[in-house]
Write a protein that holds these residues in place. Sequence first.
Motif, short mmCIF file in Angstrom:
data_model
loop_
_atom_site.label_atom_id
_atom_site.label_comp_id
_atom_site.label_asym_id
_atom_site.label_seq_id
_atom_site.Cartn_x
_atom_site.Cartn_y
_atom_site.Cartn_z
N ALA A 1 0.83 -1.21 0.00
CA ALA A 1 0.00 0.00 0.00
C ALA A 1 0.86 1.26 0.00
O ALA A 1 0.61 2.20 -0.77
N LEU A 2 1.89 1.28 0.83
CA LEU A 2 2.79 2.44 0.90
C LEU A 2 3.53 2.65 -0.42
O LEU A 2 3.66 3.78 -0.90
N SER A 3 4.01 1.56 -1.02
CA SER A 3 4.73 1.66 -2.29
C SER A 3 3.82 2.20 -3.39
O SER A 3 4.24 3.03 -4.21
N TYR A 4 2.58 1.73 -3.41
CA TYR A 4 1.64 2.20 -4.42
C TYR A 4 1.35 3.69 -4.24
O TYR A 4 1.37 4.46 -5.21
N LEU A 5 1.11 4.11 -3.01
CA LEU A 5 0.83 5.53 -2.76
C LEU A 5 2.05 6.39 -3.12
O LEU A 5 1.91 7.49 -3.67
N ASN A 6 3.24 5.91 -2.79
CA ASN A 6 4.45 6.63 -3.19
C ASN A 6 4.53 6.80 -4.70
O ASN A 6 4.89 7.86 -5.22
N SER A 7 4.19 5.73 -5.42
CA SER A 7 4.25 5.78 -6.89
C SER A 7 3.23 6.77 -7.46
O SER A 7 3.40 7.27 -8.57
N MET A 8 2.18 7.05 -6.69
CA MET A 8 1.17 8.01 -7.10
C MET A 8 1.47 9.42 -6.58
O MET A 8 0.65 10.34 -6.72
N GLY A 9 2.64 9.60 -5.97
CA GLY A 9 3.08 10.93 -5.54
C GLY A 9 2.79 11.27 -4.09
O GLY A 9 3.06 12.39 -3.65
N HIS A 10 2.28 10.33 -3.31
CA HIS A 10 1.94 10.59 -1.90
C HIS A 10 3.14 10.23 -1.02
O HIS A 10 3.66 9.13 -1.10
N LYS A 11 3.54 11.15 -0.16
CA LYS A 11 4.68 10.92 0.72
C LYS A 11 4.26 10.92 2.20
O LYS A 11 4.63 10.03 2.95
N VAL A 12 3.50 11.94 2.61
CA VAL A 12 3.02 12.00 3.99
C VAL A 12 1.69 11.24 4.04
O VAL A 12 0.68 11.71 3.50
N ILE A 13 1.70 10.10 4.71
CA ILE A 13 0.55 9.19 4.69
C ILE A 13 0.12 8.88 6.12
O ILE A 13 0.91 8.39 6.92
N ALA A 14 -1.13 9.18 6.43
CA ALA A 14 -1.68 8.89 7.76
C ALA A 14 -2.18 7.44 7.81
O ALA A 14 -2.28 6.77 6.78
N ILE B 1 -4.03 5.34 4.82
CA ILE B 1 -4.21 3.89 4.72
C ILE B 1 -5.00 3.46 5.94
O ILE B 1 -4.69 3.87 7.07
N CYS B 2 -6.01 2.62 5.73
CA CYS B 2 -6.85 2.18 6.84
C CYS B 2 -6.58 0.74 7.22
O CYS B 2 -6.13 -0.06 6.40
N PHE B 3 -6.89 0.41 8.45
CA PHE B 3 -6.67 -0.91 9.01
C PHE B 3 -7.31 -2.00 8.17
O PHE B 3 -6.73 -3.05 7.92
N ASN B 4 -8.54 -1.77 7.70
CA ASN B 4 -9.21 -2.73 6.83
C ASN B 4 -10.20 -1.99 5.92
O ASN B 4 -10.37 -0.76 6.02
N ASP B 5 -10.84 -2.73 5.04
CA ASP B 5 -11.74 -2.10 4.06
C ASP B 5 -12.93 -1.44 4.74
O ASP B 5 -13.38 -0.36 4.32
N GLU B 6 -13.48 -2.07 5.76
CA GLU B 6 -14.67 -1.52 6.41
C GLU B 6 -14.34 -0.19 7.09
O GLU B 6 -15.13 0.75 7.05
N PHE B 7 -13.17 -0.11 7.71
CA PHE B 7 -12.72 1.13 8.31
C PHE B 7 -12.55 2.21 7.23
O PHE B 7 -12.95 3.37 7.41
N ALA B 8 -11.98 1.81 6.09
CA ALA B 8 -11.77 2.75 4.98
C ALA B 8 -13.10 3.25 4.43
O ALA B 8 -13.25 4.45 4.12
#
Length: 359
Positions: free
Chosen positions: A167-180, A268-275
């Motif tokens: 998940a982190l690698s994908y968000l990085n590839s989309m330009g996201h660096k600071v991720i909660a 990024i969320c703990f699981n899909d339902e949380f998201a």
Amino acid sequence: MEKKPVTRKNIAELCGVSISVVSRALNNSGYVEESKRRKIIETAEKLNYIPQPVAMSLQERRTKQLLYYCKDLSNEYYVDMYRGMCEAANKRGYLVTISGMMEFDRIKDTMVDGIIMPNEDLTSYYMKHGGKNYYLPVVSASYCNAVDIPKSVPLVEADMYQAMDFALSYLNSMGHKVIAYGFPYDRNNRNSRFLAWKNYIKEITGNTGWKKYLLAMNQNEMKDDPRILPFSEDLPEQSIHIEEDFFGKGKLAAQVFMERKLNATAIICFNDEFAIGMIKGFQEMGVNVPEQISVMGIDGTGTRKYLSPSLTTVNMFPKKQGRECANVLIDIIEKKNKRYIVHLKPKLQIGESVKNLHT
């Protein structure tokens, strides 16, 4: 005086045969001379013999039933696991019963051949509170969490640490660096997803700055909300049967994120339902996902496709995990090759909830 029930030993003595011969005749399993078989069956009928299914289950493992002990049937991940268990068990002539309310000390008297636990925490609690002394074999779903299980239990492992890395690698590839990170528990919880995210965010925010980006739903932050439970390493008795409201916690996490005015561009969320709860929470506050904030889940449950925008997640294949749990347990029951750890690989599942900051 109460009349004692007729046993196989009584039938064996009357027929002049061994107990094992009586068992083979009544179970129709193995060779028994035809004249002896008829005599045994006639004697059993005459004496109104009623077999004790619990004893048969413990001694012969002949119930063809598995118990899925799941306290949280509101969690779509666990429901998908159950579907997978049923598919695998049905192919091998077994049924899967489900319970999350039965007291642990009653399991030893249950008419099942083995138990499947949905996670390591519940497995650890069960084994510490009597399960290690029970005859029934146990298989547990696992998520790479550091949990003390006092007896060796076969694990079917979904690598959540690797899922967070994906998940982190994908968000990085989309330009996201600071991720909660949206987390339904206390920050003291040693969850593998949390640890993977924490290792990442500390490199960006430092040893203490990461804490404000952790949207942890615990009593310290949400004292007045009855849905927020304290974290306990010992899984206290009163919390065993409480279902998690991941959706509600996700909506609360969206509010916390806005109140803190964080500069994170993704969560990024703990699981899909949380998201899904977070996205709904943002939408109710007029915040656009993904234009104003990107949201990812981890699970791969079927509910993600009904959300608008569709959720980007890391698929952990819960049905496959359920199938493997059932197959590993049946292999143990049938005395086939015993597998102690089965590893399942996650896969990125792209939806519409993440914005590409490069465009």
